[in-house]
Each structure stands twice: as C-alpha cells, then as structure tokens.
Design an enzyme around this catalytic site. Structure first.
Site, PDB file in Angstrom:
ATOM      1  N   ASP A  11       0.872  -1.015   0.021  1.00 35.75           N
ATOM      2  CA  ASP A  11       0.220  -0.042  -0.106  1.00 35.75           C
ATOM      3  C   ASP A  11       0.973   1.201  -0.030  1.00 35.75           C
ATOM      4  O   ASP A  11       2.086   1.165   0.240  1.00 35.75           O
ATOM      5  CB  ASP A  11      -0.816  -0.133   1.226  1.00 35.75           C
ATOM      6  N   TYR A  52       2.954   4.786   0.895  1.00 37.67           N
ATOM      7  CA  TYR A  52       3.665   5.135   2.089  1.00 37.67           C
ATOM      8  C   TYR A  52       2.565   5.811   2.953  1.00 37.67           C
ATOM      9  O   TYR A  52       2.282   6.855   2.367  1.00 37.67           O
ATOM     10  CB  TYR A  52       4.958   5.988   1.831  1.00 37.67           C
ATOM     11  N   PHE A  81       6.481   1.281  -4.312  1.00 34.87           N
ATOM     12  CA  PHE A  81       7.939   1.462  -3.948  1.00 34.87           C
ATOM     13  C   PHE A  81       8.450   2.869  -4.082  1.00 34.87           C
ATOM     14  O   PHE A  81       9.711   3.055  -3.837  1.00 34.87           O
ATOM     15  CB  PHE A  81       8.870   0.300  -4.544  1.00 34.87           C
ATOM     16  N   HIS A 103      11.127 -10.390   0.160  1.00 35.20           N
ATOM     17  CA  HIS A 103      10.658  -8.874  -0.002  1.00 35.20           C
ATOM     18  C   HIS A 103      12.033  -8.060   0.325  1.00 35.20           C
ATOM     19  O   HIS A 103      12.766  -8.513   1.178  1.00 35.20           O
ATOM     20  CB  HIS A 103       9.599  -8.525   1.093  1.00 35.20           C
TER      21      HIS A 103
END
Length: 221
Positions: free
Chosen positions: A59, A61, A72, A179
């Site tokens: 989701d 920031y 990202f 991740h």
C-alpha cells in the site's frame, strides 16, 4: 477534495463498476494518501498495451508527502525508504547503477506497472485500507495486461506472490524472491538479480531493455 479520475484505458475493468463506487464513497471527504490526483498514477502512466513488467507492492507510504501513487516509489525530494534503499543496492550489484532519487516514474513510462494491492492509506496508519477490496483491481489489471502479450512478473515477498497467485502463464517470466524490506532482504532478495533477468528476457523477445537506472537522463544532467 477533488474526485479521482478513472484512467480511460482501464475504465472497462469490472472493478470500476462493481467496487470503485463504494470505495470512492468511503474516501470522500477524508484525509488519505496519496490523494485523488495520484491514486491511479500507476494506471495512468502505464496503459494496458504498454505493460511489460509487473512489480506489485502493498500500500502507499503512510507519511504525508512521500507516496506518489507508484509501488515502492516516493516523491523525488524524499529520502529513500529502507526497502527502496535495498532495491537500489541490489540494482547496483546487478547492473552497476541506480536512479538518482526515489521517483520511479521512469520505470512506469517504460512499461513497468508499479501497482500496489491497496491504492489508498490513512496518514500514519499503514494497511488501513487493505481490506477495502482494492486487491480485486490488482488482479483485474494484470489479467487485462496479459491480453496484450507475455509479461515479466517481479514478485517480492509472500504477499505479492499470494495476491497474483494463478495469474502467471507459461509464456510469462516469473521472478519470485523475498521482500526487499530490512527484515527479509537477506533471505533471498539480495543476489536475485531481477533487473538483468528481466532485461535479458525482454531482449530475447526482441523488445528494448528497461533503463532501470535512468542512465541516459542521469548522464544528460
């Protein structure tokens, strides 16, 4: 607050008839990120016929001023978040360079769909809208892009892998790893070389490579 504009190239997706009206009503009048002007940025910058690579985040920031609507990615003046710092470290090891800041719009313009599974969040509350039904948009978007041809999937972490489970086909490239967050990057993200692997696949198909590090612009600047 202005109403978000549905990107015309994606407007046919069932999500915008079946799910978006209820989500839009919940967002209306509230304070949320990245805001109506950027919520569909990933879809606006990468229409279906231009998608070549899919990179899925979670989701936006939750810090005001950081998110710019792309997974990202952050606004150019924002310090690199820890996950993006690790992504750039892996990129330097993989292809020898990284972008000058955290804005990944240039990836999106080259055909990298930088989509989050949830496109909105409350300030300071990561995951606040994760169960609102946004995930259906992610799956529909990818399925629509697949109708245009093979795709390269870069799936970082179990959440991304689960979110798109069953969608990759034999003709697609699938790169799965841990991740890039500090908690998991050393469990298989570092050393996975996703950037060169995607470019090798694209070039083998006769397509141009992605300029991940924005080398031409950086050199010109």
């Amino acid at each position: 607050m202005a109403e978000p504009r549905i990107p015309g190239a994606w407007a046919e997706l069932p999500f915008f008839r079946q799910d978006w009206p209820a989500i839009a009503a919940r967002l209306r009048g509230g304070d949320w990120l990245p805001g109506p002007g950027r919520v569909f940025a990933a879809l606006e910058l990468t229409p279906p016929e231009r998608v070549r690579v899919v990179i899925l985040g979670q989701d936006p920031y939750p810090t005001p001023g950081h998110a710019n609507g792309l997974a990202f990615s952050v606004t150019p003046e924002t310090a690199l978040p820890r996950s993006l710092r690790n992504i750039y470290a892996e990129m330097r090891d993989d292809i020898g360079a990284a972008p000058p800041n955290g804005d990944l719009s240039h990836w999106a313009r080259q055909g990298a769909l930088l989509l989050n599974t949830s496109l909105s969040v409350l300030p300071g509350q990561a995951g606040a809208h994760a169960k609102w039904g946004w995930d259906r948009l992610a799956r529909q978007t990818v399925a629509r892009a697949q109708a245009e041809g093979p795709l390269a999937f870069v799936l970082w972490g179990a959440q991304a892998q689960k979110a798109l489970a069953g969608l990759p086909r034999p003709q697609d490239l699938v790169i799965e790893s841990a991740h890039p967050s500090p908690l998991s990057a050393r469990r298989g993200f570092f050393g996975s070389r996703p950037f060169s692997r995607v470019n090798d696949w694209l070039q083998a198909r006769g397509e141009p490579a992605i300029d991940w590090a924005l080398s031409e612009t950086a050199a010109a600047g």
